[in-house]
Design a protein around this motif. Structure first.
Motif, PDB file in Angstrom:
ATOM      1  N   LEU A   1     -27.531  -0.542   7.383  1.00  0.00           N
ATOM      2  CA  LEU A   1     -26.247  -0.453   6.680  1.00  0.00           C
ATOM      3  C   LEU A   1     -25.093  -0.365   7.658  1.00  0.00           C
ATOM      4  N   LEU A   2     -25.398  -0.018   8.912  1.00  0.00           N
ATOM      5  CA  LEU A   2     -24.406   0.031   9.990  1.00  0.00           C
ATOM      6  C   LEU A   2     -24.641  -1.086  11.007  1.00  0.00           C
ATOM      7  N   ASN A   3     -25.492  -2.043  10.616  1.00  0.00           N
ATOM      8  CA  ASN A   3     -25.741  -3.259  11.412  1.00  0.00           C
ATOM      9  C   ASN A   3     -26.453  -3.013  12.735  1.00  0.00           C
ATOM     10  N   PHE A   4     -27.369  -2.032  12.757  1.00  0.00           N
ATOM     11  CA  PHE A   4     -28.253  -1.920  13.909  1.00  0.00           C
ATOM     12  C   PHE A   4     -29.642  -1.516  13.434  1.00  0.00           C
ATOM     13  N   GLN A   5     -30.591  -1.561  14.358  1.00  0.00           N
ATOM     14  CA  GLN A   5     -31.971  -1.201  14.051  1.00  0.00           C
ATOM     15  C   GLN A   5     -32.587  -0.539  15.268  1.00  0.00           C
ATOM     16  N   VAL A   6     -33.746   0.098  15.069  1.00  0.00           N
ATOM     17  CA  VAL A   6     -34.433   0.755  16.174  1.00  0.00           C
ATOM     18  C   VAL A   6     -35.751   0.019  16.430  1.00  0.00           C
TER      19      VAL A   6
END
Length: 397
Positions: free
Chosen positions: A217-222
């Motif tokens: 939802l904040l345009n990043f991933q882990v």
């Protein structure tokens, strides 16, 4: 924005870490909202199963130090409830001293304990059998016993934090409130859920294995993989036997990861039984949506075989089977990740994150660290080894 929807901090994720963070924020007079996508104290996140191991042995001195630093915070939490949060039975690490696993290595753990001045006892294979109820172990196996190890009553821990937060005038708890949208506008975050939209200047993201569902939802991933680990209870045939918490280091045999860990009998979780689980998975998941509550039958069979061949006083037929899902970073040692959001996210320094790794033993301390990061932008505790978002957070594809 109406008053009931405006907060200083919104915590996304209402598991042990989210509840602990809210507790520490409320102690600092911070108006806090906790959003949980399921119900509070559920069995669907990393906290499935009601026991966790508290142990000081680690192969890294900084981890030993961090566990030691968590003890006063556990004592503080214990002071809030008459229910014992831990059953101190000791920690036993044993097996092949040359094996390096996701848990570490026995020899390195001894060095780290010595460096941090933590008392422990070395044990050989015959002592493992005569003192700790194991059998048929290779004569080359060695181990260490550390007396402060314990079984954590994770359910009671969460209930203690939940009740504190529920009674606090500064904390609002909302369940069945999955977050569907996060926007940063007018110097604050707008967080949308089925229960409405809420605003705050700062966020804490602690969604456990559901991290990417929130991060995207904040345009990043882990960079993470997901283990759905097999667990079962074994009935005691000798009521007098009590095991410590333990972990065995062994090399894999074929597709059998051959690493197992166990818990003592505890009053709060199937008394008369002890829990043994595999510390490996044959097939990691790509997403938490693939989880099942039924353990992999082959992993369960390998675990039951270990119990039958190497443990005494137990019926080796597994009962009360379950799974526990955990998000693990692709960091070699499966480290914790404690950091701010990546720099390309708006107001990234106003978003504190804990993601990946096994952290049950750090629940009250991690809540303090996350509250520090949120309110002060830093913490007095050394988290330099875990502030690896720059490496493991990437833009959402």
């Amino acid at each position: 924005m109406e008053d009931g929807k405006q907060f200083d901090v919104i915590v996304i994720g209402g598991g042990p870490m989210g509840l602990s963070t809210a507790y520490h924020l409320s102690k600092r007079r911070t108006k806090t909202l906790v959003l949980e996508q399921f119900t509070f104290i559920n069995q669907l996140g990393s906290s499935a199963g009601v026991s966790r191991q508290f142990r000081i042995p680690y192969p890294d001195e900084y981890m030993v130090k961090l566990v030691k630093q968590s003890i006063p915070f556990w004592d503080e939490l214990q002071s809030l409830t008459p229910v014992p949060l831990m059953d101190e039975v000791g920690t036993l690490w044993f097996g092949d001293p040359d094996v390096h696993s996701t848990e570490g290595n026995i020899r390195q753990a001894e060095l780290a304990l010595k460096a941090q001045d933590v008392a422990y006892t070395s044990v050989n294979a015959s002592e493992l059998e005569s003192q700790y109820h194991f059998k048929n172990l290779p004569s080359t196996y060695t181990g260490l016993f550390q007396a402060q190890g314990a079984s954590i009553d994770l359910k009671a821990t969460q209930q203690t934090l939940y009740h504190w937060n529920k009674e606090s005038s500064l904390v609002t708890l909302k369940e069945e409130a999955p977050v569907t949208k996060i926007e940063h506008r007018h110097q604050q975050f707008e967080v949308t859920t089925p229960l409405g939209t809420f605003t705050a200047k700062k966020l804490v993201l602690v969604p456990g294995p559901y991290a990417d569902a929130v991060f995207k939802l904040l345009n990043f991933q882990v960079a993470a993989t997901y283990w759905n680990m097999a667990s079962a209870f074994y009935k005691k045939t000798d009521p007098a036997i009590q095991y410590p918490t333990w972990f065995v280091f062994q090399n894999p045999v074929g597709d059998n990861g051959n690493q197992f860990y166990g818990f003592p009998e505890v009053s709060w979780n199937y008394p008369g039984y002890i829990r043994v689980a595999s510390d490996f998975v044959m097939a990691p998941l790509n997403s938490p949506s693939q989880r099942t509550l039924v353990p992999n039958p082959q992993e369960l069979a390998y675990t039951a075989e270990w119990v039958k061949n190497h443990m005494t006083g137990l019926d080796p037929i597994p009962q009360y089977t379950s799974t526990c899902m955990v998000a693990l970073s692709k960091i070699p040692n499966k480290e914790l990740l404690i950091d701010f959001a990546p720099a390309y996210v708006p107001a990234h320094k106003d978003i504190a994150i804990y993601a990946t790794g096994w952290a049950g033993k750090f629940v009250p301390l991690l809540g303090k660290i996350l509250a520090d990061l949120t309110l002060d932008g830093h913490t007095p505790f050394d988290i330099s080894h875990f502030a690896t978002g720059y490496k493991y957070f990437t833009q959402w594809k």
